[in-house]
Design an enzyme around this catalytic site. Structure first.
Site, PDB file in Angstrom:
ATOM      1  N   ASP A 297       4.663  -0.307  -0.010  1.00  0.00           N
ATOM      2  CA  ASP A 297       5.567  -1.456   0.006  1.00  0.00           C
ATOM      3  C   ASP A 297       4.708  -2.672   0.351  1.00  0.00           C
ATOM      4  O   ASP A 297       4.237  -2.805   1.486  1.00  0.00           O
ATOM      5  CB  ASP A 297       6.668  -1.239   1.049  1.00  0.00           C
ATOM      6  CG  ASP A 297       7.659  -2.401   1.121  1.00  0.00           C
ATOM      7  OD1 ASP A 297       7.382  -3.470   0.532  1.00  0.00           O
ATOM      8  OD2 ASP A 297       8.707  -2.232   1.767  1.00  0.00           O
ATOM      9  N   HIS A 298       4.521  -3.558  -0.621  1.00  0.00           N
ATOM     10  CA  HIS A 298       3.583  -4.676  -0.440  1.00  0.00           C
ATOM     11  C   HIS A 298       4.053  -5.660   0.634  1.00  0.00           C
ATOM     12  O   HIS A 298       3.270  -6.485   1.118  1.00  0.00           O
ATOM     13  CB  HIS A 298       3.388  -5.412  -1.772  1.00  0.00           C
ATOM     14  CG  HIS A 298       2.005  -5.938  -1.961  1.00  0.00           C
ATOM     15  ND1 HIS A 298       1.230  -6.410  -0.914  1.00  0.00           N
ATOM     16  CD2 HIS A 298       1.230  -6.054  -3.067  1.00  0.00           C
ATOM     17  CE1 HIS A 298       0.064  -6.804  -1.375  1.00  0.00           C
ATOM     18  NE2 HIS A 298       0.026  -6.596  -2.683  1.00  0.00           N
ATOM     19  N   ARG A 299       5.315  -5.589   1.030  1.00  0.00           N
ATOM     20  CA  ARG A 299       5.813  -6.474   2.091  1.00  0.00           C
ATOM     21  C   ARG A 299       5.295  -6.045   3.458  1.00  0.00           C
ATOM     22  O   ARG A 299       5.313  -6.823   4.422  1.00  0.00           O
ATOM     23  CB  ARG A 299       7.346  -6.476   2.098  1.00  0.00           C
ATOM     24  CG  ARG A 299       7.978  -6.981   0.811  1.00  0.00           C
ATOM     25  CD  ARG A 299       9.471  -6.719   0.787  1.00  0.00           C
ATOM     26  NE  ARG A 299       9.790  -5.301   0.898  1.00  0.00           N
ATOM     27  CZ  ARG A 299      11.033  -4.829   0.953  1.00  0.00           C
ATOM     28  NH1 ARG A 299      12.063  -5.659   0.902  1.00  0.00           N
ATOM     29  NH2 ARG A 299      11.254  -3.529   1.048  1.00  0.00           N
TER      30      ARG A 299
END
Length: 437
Positions: A409-411
């Site tokens: 999850d790039h967040r």
């Protein structure tokens, strides 16, 4: 209907293991219930007698609705809760007055539609009205058939005539299971299927195809995938592990007398232990996105993707960082076995800070997996493959390689952070002795 998973809103009563009038004990299995994640055995919450069954096999009800009554000594079910057994004749005043006494004060207005509503409540759905023409014979027959409301709804969806279905419920009542069985045995060409009523759903050459309703589990899987791949910005990192040290360690354990399947430590156990230990070394990956912040967890709650009929479950090993390789191995076997045999408790497959999915045993070389929200990443493990490798002396030797892909999850996890975690994971797997301490 008990809430057997965190996302469950309704359940299907697959089967009763006890009959009306049977004595039951607390902890004794009395029914099988299909949740949005699995079909599970449900245990009686108390001692007593199963005096009433309100939901027939195959019936779907919302969480919290009554499905049965377990009476203690001298206790009886309220008449208001009893499932109606016979159709009432709505035009008889005496029956109407009796009904009013049982359910409360009479209504202020008498409406012509009231008797028809009571017929629906009794589990018999009248055929739809068509002003200006008499009812067809098939509609009259369907109206007379004893069938649960769920069975009628499913029959309409699947295009099955209730009059032709043999009921297996009490007094020959048609259940949802009966309708679905009839739909499977009925040729699609004999009538117009619901799919054919919707132009464009199937190509013209697929008129012989059948439309199969999603189970509760498949509906949730579909929903969760959309929730994940849509809002969650995935990116993927892949590494190739030198699995020769792992295979050597496995052979040494085997030669030391660890041969029984129930006791042996598998390659997957090493992978799970390494995944946990790497998360301890790089704690920032053990996190979830939460609006305007992210939550970093103190414990590593390891999720395991376990394939079961019609879907998968993700049992969770709590505080896995405190467990040895042997303890993880034993708990994995126990959880996987109970997941496949419908003996999981709801709290055992809820939560998890990240998940490991291993398809290597099914012959998959490599793959990428979808993150299970709100987790920050998932590891996809491929099979160990025997390949020619070049050693430090430029000699070609037989070796073993294994692919692992990290979906992030790039967040929460940036590329550099994911790379740091995979670097630690590779170091542990290529030096398996570190996993034994």
């Amino acid at each position: 209907m008990p809430k057997l998973s965190d996302t469950m809103t309704e359940g299907t009563l697959v089967s009763w293991k006890k009959k009306k009038g049977d004595k039951v004990s607390a902890g004794e299995v009395i029914a099988e219930i299909e949740t949005d994640k699995a079909t599970m055995e449900w245990e009686s919450p108390e001692d007593g007698t199963l005096t009433e069954i309100y939901v027939e096999e195959g019936g779907k009800v919302n969480v919290g609705d009554k499905i049965g009554f377990i009476a203690g000594e001298g206790e009886e079910a309220s008449k208001k809760e009893e499932a109606p057994k016979k159709e009432e004749k709505p035009k008889e005043p005496k029956a109407e007055e009796k009904k009013d006494k049982e359910t409360g004060p009479p209504q202020k207005e008498e409406r012509p539609a009231k008797p028809e509503k009571k017929t629906v409540e009794a589990g018999v759905s009248p055929a739809p009205e068509h002003p200006g023409r008499p009812l067809q014979k098939t509609e009259e027959e369907a109206a007379r058939v004893k069938a649960s409301p769920v069975a009628r709804r499913v029959a309409a969806e699947l295009g099955v005539g209730l009059a032709s279905v043999k009921g297996t419920g009490p007094e020959g009542r048609v259940t949802e299971t009966d309708v679905r069985a009839a739909a499977k045995s009925k040729p699609v060409e004999a009538g117009v299927s619901p799919a054919q009523k919707q132009p464009g759903r199937l190509p013209p050459q697929q008129t012989g195809a059948s439309r199969i309703q999603l189970s509760g589990m498949r509906k949730i899987i579909a929903q969760r995938l959309v929730e994940s791949l849509g809002p969650v910005p995935h990116f993927y990192l892949t590494i190739e592990i030198n699995a020769t040290p792992l295979m050597t360690a496995r052979e040494e354990l085997k030669s030391a007398g660890e041969g029984a399947d129930t006791a042996k430590i598998t390659v997957n156990d090493f992978v799970l232990k390494a995944a946990v230990q790497a998360a301890v070394k790089v704690p920032r990956v053990n996190a979830s996105f939460d609006g305007d912040a992210y939550v970093q967890y103190a414990d590593v709650d390891l999720g395991l993707a376990v394939a079961i009929e019609d879907g998968l479950l993700t049992p969770v090993i709590r505080a896995a960082q405190n467990k040895s390789l042997r303890e993880i191995s034993e708990q994995v076997k126990d959880l996987a076995s109970r997941a496949r045999n419908k003996r999981m408790k709801p709290e055992e497959f809820q939560g998890g800070t990240f998940t490991v999915s291993n398809l290597g045993g099914m012959g998959i070389d490599s793959f990428s997996a979808v993150i299970n929200p709100p987790q920050g990443f998932i590891l996809a493990v491929g099979k160990v493959t025997k390949v020619p490798v070049i050693d430090d002396s430029d000699q070609i030797l037989p070796g073993h390689r294994m692919s692992i892909t990290m979906s992030c999850d790039h967040r929460v996890i940036d590329g550099a952070l994911g790379a740091e975690y995979l670097k630690e994971l590779r170091h542990l797997l290529e030096n398996p002795a570190l996993l034994l301490v």
